[in-house]
Enzyme design. Structure first.
Site, PDB file in Angstrom:
ATOM      1  N   ARG A   1      28.870  23.314   8.808  1.00 40.10           N
ATOM      2  CA  ARG A   1      29.379  23.023   7.452  1.00 40.10           C
ATOM      3  C   ARG A   1      28.626  21.806   6.927  1.00 40.10           C
ATOM      4  O   ARG A   1      29.144  20.710   6.902  1.00 40.10           O
ATOM      5  CB  ARG A   1      30.882  22.730   7.519  1.00 40.10           C
TER       6      ARG A   1
ATOM      7  N   GLU B   1      29.585  15.121  13.210  1.00 36.29           N
ATOM      8  CA  GLU B   1      29.186  15.181  11.805  1.00 36.29           C
ATOM      9  C   GLU B   1      29.092  16.632  11.342  1.00 36.29           C
ATOM     10  O   GLU B   1      28.405  17.448  11.969  1.00 36.29           O
ATOM     11  CB  GLU B   1      27.817  14.501  11.690  1.00 36.29           C
ATOM     12  N   ASP B   2      29.766  16.948  10.239  1.00 36.19           N
ATOM     13  CA  ASP B   2      29.630  18.258   9.589  1.00 36.19           C
ATOM     14  C   ASP B   2      29.920  19.454  10.501  1.00 36.19           C
ATOM     15  O   ASP B   2      29.153  20.424  10.540  1.00 36.19           O
ATOM     16  CB  ASP B   2      28.253  18.384   8.925  1.00 36.19           C
TER      17      ASP B   2
ATOM     18  N   LYS C   1      21.808  10.282   9.037  1.00 38.32           N
ATOM     19  CA  LYS C   1      22.905   9.360   9.386  1.00 38.32           C
ATOM     20  C   LYS C   1      22.400   8.227  10.269  1.00 38.32           C
ATOM     21  O   LYS C   1      22.774   7.065  10.107  1.00 38.32           O
ATOM     22  CB  LYS C   1      24.009  10.122  10.153  1.00 38.32           C
TER      23      LYS C   1
ATOM     24  N   ARG D   1       0.842  -1.207   0.000  1.00 38.44           N
ATOM     25  CA  ARG D   1       0.000   0.000   0.000  1.00 38.44           C
ATOM     26  C   ARG D   1       0.882   1.265   0.000  1.00 38.44           C
ATOM     27  O   ARG D   1       0.639   2.221  -0.718  1.00 38.44           O
ATOM     28  CB  ARG D   1      -0.904   0.027   1.239  1.00 38.44           C
TER      29      ARG D   1
ATOM     30  N   ASN E   1      30.514  16.358  -1.991  1.00 38.64           N
ATOM     31  CA  ASN E   1      29.048  16.264  -1.985  1.00 38.64           C
ATOM     32  C   ASN E   1      28.443  17.654  -1.851  1.00 38.64           C
ATOM     33  O   ASN E   1      29.104  18.552  -1.354  1.00 38.64           O
ATOM     34  CB  ASN E   1      28.594  15.442  -0.764  1.00 38.64           C
TER      35      ASN E   1
ATOM     36  N   ASP F   1      33.063  11.513  11.545  1.00 40.55           N
ATOM     37  CA  ASP F   1      32.890  10.785  10.292  1.00 40.55           C
ATOM     38  C   ASP F   1      33.484  11.533   9.098  1.00 40.55           C
ATOM     39  O   ASP F   1      33.985  10.917   8.174  1.00 40.55           O
ATOM     40  CB  ASP F   1      31.413  10.483  10.045  1.00 40.55           C
ATOM     41  N   ASP F   2      33.455  12.867   9.118  1.00 40.65           N
ATOM     42  CA  ASP F   2      34.004  13.626   7.978  1.00 40.65           C
ATOM     43  C   ASP F   2      35.511  13.445   7.894  1.00 40.65           C
ATOM     44  O   ASP F   2      36.074  13.346   6.816  1.00 40.65           O
ATOM     45  CB  ASP F   2      33.702  15.128   8.114  1.00 40.65           C
TER      46      ASP F   2
ATOM     47  N   TYR G   1      19.557  10.251   2.829  1.00 33.92           N
ATOM     48  CA  TYR G   1      20.876  10.828   3.062  1.00 33.92           C
ATOM     49  C   TYR G   1      21.313  11.581   1.797  1.00 33.92           C
ATOM     50  O   TYR G   1      20.493  12.130   1.105  1.00 33.92           O
ATOM     51  CB  TYR G   1      21.864   9.736   3.520  1.00 33.92           C
TER      52      TYR G   1
END
Length: 595
Positions: free
Chosen positions: A168, A257-258, A186, A60, A436, A280-281, A115
């Site tokens: 950022r 992150e960022d 994430k 559905r 990215n 992670d960056d 993402y």
């Protein structure tokens, strides 16, 4: 050896009934509640009488989504992607289990929606898209209150936090409080790829203001309307946040992150030896790029041990660029014997170009993180280069094996740069356009294959389609997606019980990913696996991380599996242990108990 499955099918005791259950995305099953459960939970009459299977529910939902796709279809940045995100988000709001079931079953199609690249669009428009709060917000106004605030979150156990300060976001700059979308996206991937229980994840925004004037003037903006804190004041806010979350959840893992480059490294160095955290960056991007670089060596028909001979030109010296450089140099040095000479020798394989050109020791005000990669003046004069030489000049003179872009400058690998690479002496040059989202990619795969030639390896940070080269040949576009590594790094750290995330654990993750591909695939130019096998990749990466944590004597065990038991496990048993601790989206049996 048998393990009890910890993320399995135990009945769950709930303390709510009736409409409260239907409005709770953690426990809601919608039309899938059985008749006995409807009686037990006072749901009879609140739902249509037909009890549906999960398969019917998904059917559905998919009909709804496909209807939308047929109405609007126009390229990756069409609002179509945003509309898909909205529909998925509504499902997330009402039924978390079904949402993750859909996401896992269609991960290749929907990872770019939850993402990159779509999450960038979501963050840019977040104030207008905001409906239901998800995650927690710690702001500069909450100083002195964070230790008590952290108890406002309903979960007694949190395994994974992704935190950003919005400074950022991807290559889109300072998006302030709207960056929370990145942390949410994430964690969706942590659940889908690593099987972290969605009731034990927490997206966090640290709002210290924004320097984005457009947002400050926007009446819809949801964050603090002030410029960013800086210096000691800024650090004090992040310090207080870290202390608060680790006091309430001592075993949590925090992924940064960022954060803008200037803080990414400082905070990583500040916390990494005392808390279970990673960035992670800096470290995830580095690991994925490193796995790709090792794959590129294999694609030349050589073994990974030849990696220290690769000449690599790097465009971009921000947190991602420096992170990749550090990881690649450490790996080369390890292969060369891991001593001071090996380290020096490895450093000579890189030429780093930033906005001011080639970085050499002559550069004034050199960024301390980039200094170890500055070229010696004598050396570059011999190569016919100078301080500040342009990217085209550097590629022309160096004839690199790899051109690696982490610049966030779309189109930086111009026709001239790619033509310069065409004369490279490498048997198979590799082009990594890693920035990215898609608009920031240094070049497209079409440009790379048409200008440099069919015999290249191409990788990007965002998804692109493969290129038809004619004569039945395909130019493979490899997406160096951080999703290959961070879920396995997080899961492996959690299940090993390691107190920190060590360089060795990160290295083991990258090497595991590099070895995942078959020789046959690698020689075709395919250096990253298909996202559709992400849960299997994550299992392998997590097992490699656990094995390394045991070898470094960092593992302290998890739940019933103490460090001593962990050390007894064979490689296959470690994988089985990982698999048994991965949550799967199945509806549990719910039992009501009055508090």
């Amino acid at each position: 050896m048998s393990f009890t499955t910890t993320e399995g099918h135990r009945p769950i005791i709930v303390h709510k009934r009736s409409l409260d259950i239907l409005h709770d995305p953690w426990f809601n099953k919608g039309t899938s509640f059985s008749f006995t459960e409807r009686d037990r939970l006072d749901l009879r009459g609140l739902l249509p009488p037909n009890v549906m299977s999960t398969e019917h529910q998904i059917e559905r939902f998919m009909v709804d989504l496909k209807r939308l796709e047929e109405q609007v279809r126009d390229g990756p940045f069409d609002p179509n992607a945003l509309a898909k995100w909205r529909i998925l988000n509504r499902l997330h709001d009402r039924n978390e289990t079904l949402y993750y079931k859909v996401l896992i079953a269609n991960i290749e199609e929907y990872a770019p929606i939850v993402y990159t690249p779509t999450v960038g669009l979501v963050c840019q428009n977040y104030s207008g898209l905001f409906r239901r709060p998800r995650g927690m917000y710690f702001s500069a106004e909450d100083r002195g209150e964070m230790m008590s605030m952290v108890y406002n979150w309903p979960a007694d156990q949190v395994d994974m936090i992704v935190v950003t300060d919005g400074s950022r976001i991807l290559g889109l700059g300072d998006l302030g409080v709207q960056g929370i979308g990145i942390a949410i996206g994430k964690l969706d991937l942590y659940v889908a790829a690593a099987g972290i229980n969605p009731q034990r994840v927490l997206p966090v925004m640290i709002d210290v203001g924004t320097n984005n004037e457009k947002l400050l003037k926007d009446p819809l903006y949801l964050g603090l309307e002030r410029h960013r804190l800086d210096g000691d004041e800024y650090v004090a806010v992040v310090d207080e946040f870290m202390e608060a979350v680790f006091t309430r959840w001592p075993n949590v893992i925090v992924q940064f992150e960022d954060f803008q480059s200037k803080w990414a490294f400082k905070l990583l160095q500040r916390y990494r030896s005392t808390y279970r955290m990673f960035n992670d960056d800096v470290q995830g991007t580095a690991g994925v790029a490193l796995a790709g670089l090792l794959g590129a060596v294999r694609a030349q028909g050589r073994s990974m041990i030849d990696f220290p001979k690769q000449k690599i030109v790097v465009a971009g010296a921000g947190s991602a660029g420096i992170g990749v450089l550090n990881a690649a140099r450490k790996t080369m040095a390890r292969m060369l014997g891991n001593n001071e000479d090996a380290f020096q020798s490895a450093g000579r394989q890189f030429w780093v170009v930033d906005a001011k050109g080639l970085i050499t020791e002559e550069r004034e005000d050199i960024d301390p993180d980039a200094r170890p990669f500055a070229r010696k003046v004598k050396e570059i004069h011999r190569q016919g280069l100078r301080e500040g030489a342009s990217l085209v000049e550097v590629v022309n003179q160096v004839n690199p094996d790899v051109l690696l872009g982490l610049s966030a400058v779309g189109g930086l690998f111009s026709k001239e740069v790619l033509e310069a690479l065409r004369s490279s002496t490498s048997t198979r040059p590799a082009i990594f356009a890693m920035s990215n989202p898609t608009t920031n990619a240094e070049c497209t795969p079409e440009e790379a294959f048409s200008i440099v030639g069919d015999n290249i390896v191409f990788a990007s940070g965002s998804p692109f389609k493969d290129v038809n080269l004619g004569n039945g040949n395909i130019g493979h576009c490899n997406q160096g997606n951080n999703m290959y590594l961070f879920p396995g790094i997080g899961l492996g750290t959690l299940l090993s019980g390691s107190r920190i995330v060590s360089d060795g654990m990160l290295q083991a993750a990258a090497e595991c990913l590099a070895a995942y591909m078959s020789d046959e695939d690698v020689l075709k130019g395919i250096i990253y696996p298909s996202i559709s096998s992400i849960r299997d990749i994550t299992k392998e990466v997590a097992a490699a991380v656990i094995k390394e944590a045991i070898e470094e004597d960092l593992a302290e065990g998890y739940r019933e599996m103490d460090a001593r038991e962990l050390r007894k496990l064979s490689q296959e048993e470690i994988k089985e242990y990982v698999l048994n601790n991965m949550w799967s989206p199945e509806y549990p049996t719910l039992v009501y108990r009055n508090e």
